[in-house]
Design a protein around this motif. Structure first.
Motif, PDB file in Angstrom:
ATOM      1  N   LEU A 131      42.631 -32.899  13.924  1.00  0.00           N
ATOM      2  CA  LEU A 131      41.729 -33.122  15.065  1.00  0.00           C
ATOM      3  C   LEU A 131      42.121 -32.243  16.249  1.00  0.00           C
ATOM      4  CD1 LEU A 131      41.336 -37.002  14.879  1.00  0.00           C
ATOM      5  CD2 LEU A 131      39.849 -35.233  13.894  1.00  0.00           C
ATOM      6  N   SER A 132      43.425 -32.084  16.467  1.00  0.00           N
ATOM      7  CA  SER A 132      43.887 -31.182  17.522  1.00  0.00           C
ATOM      8  C   SER A 132      43.465 -29.751  17.223  1.00  0.00           C
ATOM      9  CB  SER A 132      45.412 -31.255  17.655  1.00  0.00           C
ATOM     10  OG  SER A 132      45.817 -32.521  18.107  1.00  0.00           O
ATOM     11  N   SER A 133      43.530 -29.359  15.964  1.00  0.00           N
ATOM     12  CA  SER A 133      43.101 -28.008  15.579  1.00  0.00           C
ATOM     13  C   SER A 133      41.616 -27.811  15.835  1.00  0.00           C
ATOM     14  CB  SER A 133      43.403 -27.752  14.102  1.00  0.00           C
ATOM     15  OG  SER A 133      44.784 -27.718  13.885  1.00  0.00           O
ATOM     16  N   LEU A 134      40.838 -28.835  15.519  1.00  0.00           N
ATOM     17  CA  LEU A 134      39.398 -28.762  15.743  1.00  0.00           C
ATOM     18  C   LEU A 134      39.101 -28.601  17.233  1.00  0.00           C
ATOM     19  CD1 LEU A 134      36.439 -29.061  14.840  1.00  0.00           C
ATOM     20  CD2 LEU A 134      36.766 -31.534  14.905  1.00  0.00           C
ATOM     21  N   ALA A 135      39.684 -29.467  18.055  1.00  0.00           N
ATOM     22  CA  ALA A 135      39.448 -29.397  19.498  1.00  0.00           C
ATOM     23  C   ALA A 135      40.004 -28.103  20.083  1.00  0.00           C
ATOM     24  CB  ALA A 135      40.077 -30.611  20.186  1.00  0.00           C
ATOM     25  N   GLY A 136      41.173 -27.694  19.621  1.00  0.00           N
ATOM     26  CA  GLY A 136      41.783 -26.469  20.125  1.00  0.00           C
ATOM     27  C   GLY A 136      40.973 -25.236  19.800  1.00  0.00           C
ATOM     28  N   CYS A 137      40.490 -25.165  18.570  1.00  0.00           N
ATOM     29  CA  CYS A 137      39.688 -24.011  18.143  1.00  0.00           C
ATOM     30  C   CYS A 137      38.426 -23.889  18.991  1.00  0.00           C
ATOM     31  CB  CYS A 137      39.334 -24.168  16.661  1.00  0.00           C
ATOM     32  SG  CYS A 137      38.258 -22.887  15.995  1.00  0.00           S
ATOM     33  N   ALA A 196      36.520 -21.951  26.507  1.00  0.00           N
ATOM     34  CA  ALA A 196      37.265 -21.401  27.649  1.00  0.00           C
ATOM     35  C   ALA A 196      37.026 -19.895  27.781  1.00  0.00           C
ATOM     36  CB  ALA A 196      38.759 -21.693  27.499  1.00  0.00           C
ATOM     37  N   SER A 197      37.012 -19.204  26.656  1.00  0.00           N
ATOM     38  CA  SER A 197      36.757 -17.764  26.672  1.00  0.00           C
ATOM     39  C   SER A 197      35.347 -17.469  27.195  1.00  0.00           C
ATOM     40  CB  SER A 197      36.925 -17.194  25.262  1.00  0.00           C
ATOM     41  OG  SER A 197      36.542 -15.850  25.215  1.00  0.00           O
ATOM     42  N   LEU A 198      34.381 -18.241  26.741  1.00  0.00           N
ATOM     43  CA  LEU A 198      33.002 -18.038  27.183  1.00  0.00           C
ATOM     44  C   LEU A 198      32.830 -18.409  28.663  1.00  0.00           C
ATOM     45  CD1 LEU A 198      31.308 -19.329  23.944  1.00  0.00           C
ATOM     46  CD2 LEU A 198      31.092 -17.007  24.855  1.00  0.00           C
ATOM     47  N   MET A 199      33.524 -19.457  29.112  1.00  0.00           N
ATOM     48  CA  MET A 199      33.457 -19.821  30.540  1.00  0.00           C
ATOM     49  C   MET A 199      33.981 -18.668  31.391  1.00  0.00           C
ATOM     50  SD  MET A 199      34.488 -23.936  30.682  1.00  0.00           S
ATOM     51  CE  MET A 199      36.177 -23.552  30.968  1.00  0.00           C
ATOM     52  N   LYS A 200      35.051 -18.041  30.923  1.00  0.00           N
ATOM     53  CA  LYS A 200      35.630 -16.911  31.644  1.00  0.00           C
ATOM     54  C   LYS A 200      34.646 -15.734  31.692  1.00  0.00           C
ATOM     55  CE  LYS A 200      40.110 -14.550  31.613  1.00  0.00           C
ATOM     56  NZ  LYS A 200      41.352 -14.390  30.865  1.00  0.00           N
ATOM     57  N   LYS A 201      34.058 -15.410  30.527  1.00  0.00           N
ATOM     58  CA  LYS A 201      33.099 -14.301  30.459  1.00  0.00           C
ATOM     59  C   LYS A 201      31.863 -14.558  31.312  1.00  0.00           C
ATOM     60  CE  LYS A 201      34.408 -12.665  25.886  1.00  0.00           C
ATOM     61  NZ  LYS A 201      34.099 -12.707  24.462  1.00  0.00           N
ATOM     62  N   LEU A 213      27.498 -22.169  21.211  1.00  0.00           N
ATOM     63  CA  LEU A 213      27.995 -20.968  20.525  1.00  0.00           C
ATOM     64  C   LEU A 213      29.270 -21.274  19.747  1.00  0.00           C
ATOM     65  CD1 LEU A 213      27.354 -18.217  23.224  1.00  0.00           C
ATOM     66  CD2 LEU A 213      26.422 -18.261  20.890  1.00  0.00           C
ATOM     67  N   SER A 214      30.138 -22.084  20.326  1.00  0.00           N
ATOM     68  CA  SER A 214      31.363 -22.447  19.625  1.00  0.00           C
ATOM     69  C   SER A 214      31.052 -23.222  18.353  1.00  0.00           C
ATOM     70  CB  SER A 214      32.284 -23.267  20.524  1.00  0.00           C
ATOM     71  OG  SER A 214      33.403 -23.700  19.778  1.00  0.00           O
ATOM     72  N   ILE A 215      30.243 -24.276  18.469  1.00  0.00           N
ATOM     73  CA  ILE A 215      30.024 -25.143  17.306  1.00  0.00           C
ATOM     74  C   ILE A 215      29.139 -24.498  16.245  1.00  0.00           C
ATOM     75  CG2 ILE A 215      30.441 -27.250  18.613  1.00  0.00           C
ATOM     76  CD1 ILE A 215      27.471 -27.746  18.727  1.00  0.00           C
ATOM     77  N   GLU A 216      28.253 -23.597  16.654  1.00  0.00           N
ATOM     78  CA  GLU A 216      27.322 -23.008  15.687  1.00  0.00           C
ATOM     79  C   GLU A 216      27.767 -21.651  15.148  1.00  0.00           C
ATOM     80  OE1 GLU A 216      23.632 -22.917  17.840  1.00  0.00           O
ATOM     81  OE2 GLU A 216      23.630 -25.104  18.087  1.00  0.00           O
ATOM     82  N   LYS A 217      28.597 -20.926  15.912  1.00  0.00           N
ATOM     83  CA  LYS A 217      28.873 -19.541  15.520  1.00  0.00           C
ATOM     84  C   LYS A 217      30.356 -19.190  15.398  1.00  0.00           C
ATOM     85  CE  LYS A 217      27.643 -14.821  16.759  1.00  0.00           C
ATOM     86  NZ  LYS A 217      26.899 -13.953  17.646  1.00  0.00           N
ATOM     87  N   TYR A 218      31.184 -19.621  16.365  1.00  0.00           N
ATOM     88  CA  TYR A 218      32.531 -19.075  16.445  1.00  0.00           C
ATOM     89  C   TYR A 218      33.649 -19.916  15.837  1.00  0.00           C
ATOM     90  CZ  TYR A 218      30.468 -15.702  19.675  1.00  0.00           C
ATOM     91  OH  TYR A 218      29.697 -14.731  20.235  1.00  0.00           O
ATOM     92  N   CYS A 219      33.590 -21.222  15.933  1.00  0.00           N
ATOM     93  CA  CYS A 219      34.734 -22.058  15.557  1.00  0.00           C
ATOM     94  C   CYS A 219      34.818 -22.279  14.042  1.00  0.00           C
ATOM     95  CB  CYS A 219      34.687 -23.394  16.289  1.00  0.00           C
ATOM     96  SG  CYS A 219      36.087 -24.458  15.890  1.00  0.00           S
TER      97      CYS A 219
END
Length: 142
Positions: A49-55, A61-66, A115-121
Motif C-alpha cells: 500500500l505504501s508503494s502504491l501511494a508512493g508511486c 508531486a512531479s505534475l504539481m511542480k510542472k 494522469l497518475s492513475i490512468e497513465k503513469y503509475c
C-alpha cells in the motif's frame, strides 16, 4: 530492452528480514508480536500500500511542480480490504488524495491525479490486476 530490479532479502532471525532497494537503502520487514514476530519492521502487505501511494504520489508531486500549483499539504490515504481466506490479498482498495491550501486549482490537481492513475503509475496498474480500486480526490480549502 526490459528494465529489471534485483532485490536481495536476508533473514535476520525469528520472523525478521532485511531487504535492500535499488536506491541503496535497506529496510526491515517483520510481523506483529501476536503473529510470532517482534513487530520491529514493516509488514509486507502494508508495504504494498505504501508503494502504491508512493508511486502515485511521486507522479502527482512531479505534475504539481510542472504545473506550478500551490499546495500547502498533500497526503494520500490508502485503505484496503484483505480477503478472509488464505492466501489473503487485497481485493479492494480506496485511494484518497487530499490537497490542502488557500489557492487550490482543483481542475488542474484532478488532472494530475487522473494522469497518475490512468497513465503513469505502474504500481496502480499492478493493483488493477487483482483489486477493485476506488479513487477519491478531496480538496481542503483554507
Amino acid at each position: 530492452m526490459a528494465t529489471t530490479n534485483h532485490i536481495s532479502t536476508k533473514w535476520l532471525g525469528n520472523m525478521a528480514f532485511e531487504s535492500n532497494n535499488p536506491s541503496g537503502h535497506n529496510f526491515k520487514i517483520d510481523i506483529a508480536k501476536e503473529d510470532g514476530g517482534d513487530g520491529s519492521g514493516f509488514r509486507p502487505k502494508a508495504l504494498m500500500l505504501s508503494s502504491l501511494a508512493g508511486c502515485s504520489g511521486l507522479d502527482v508531486a512531479s505534475l504539481m511542480k510542472k504545473m506550478k500549483l500551490e499546495v500547502d499539504e498533500f497526503h494520500i490515504e490508502t485503505i484496503a480490504n484483505l480477503t478472509d481466506e488464505h492466501p489473503r490479498y487485497y481485493d479492494s482498495v480506496v485511494i484518497e488524495y487530499h490537497f490542502h491550501g488557500a489557492n487550490l486549482k482543483e481542475e488542474k490537481l484532478q488532472k494530475a491525479v487522473d494522469l497518475s492513475i490512468e497513465k503513469y503509475c505502474g504500481v496502480m496498474e499492478m493493483f488493477r490486476r487483482f483489486a477493485e480500486l476506488e479513487i477519491k480526490t478531496i480538496f481542503h480549502s483554507k
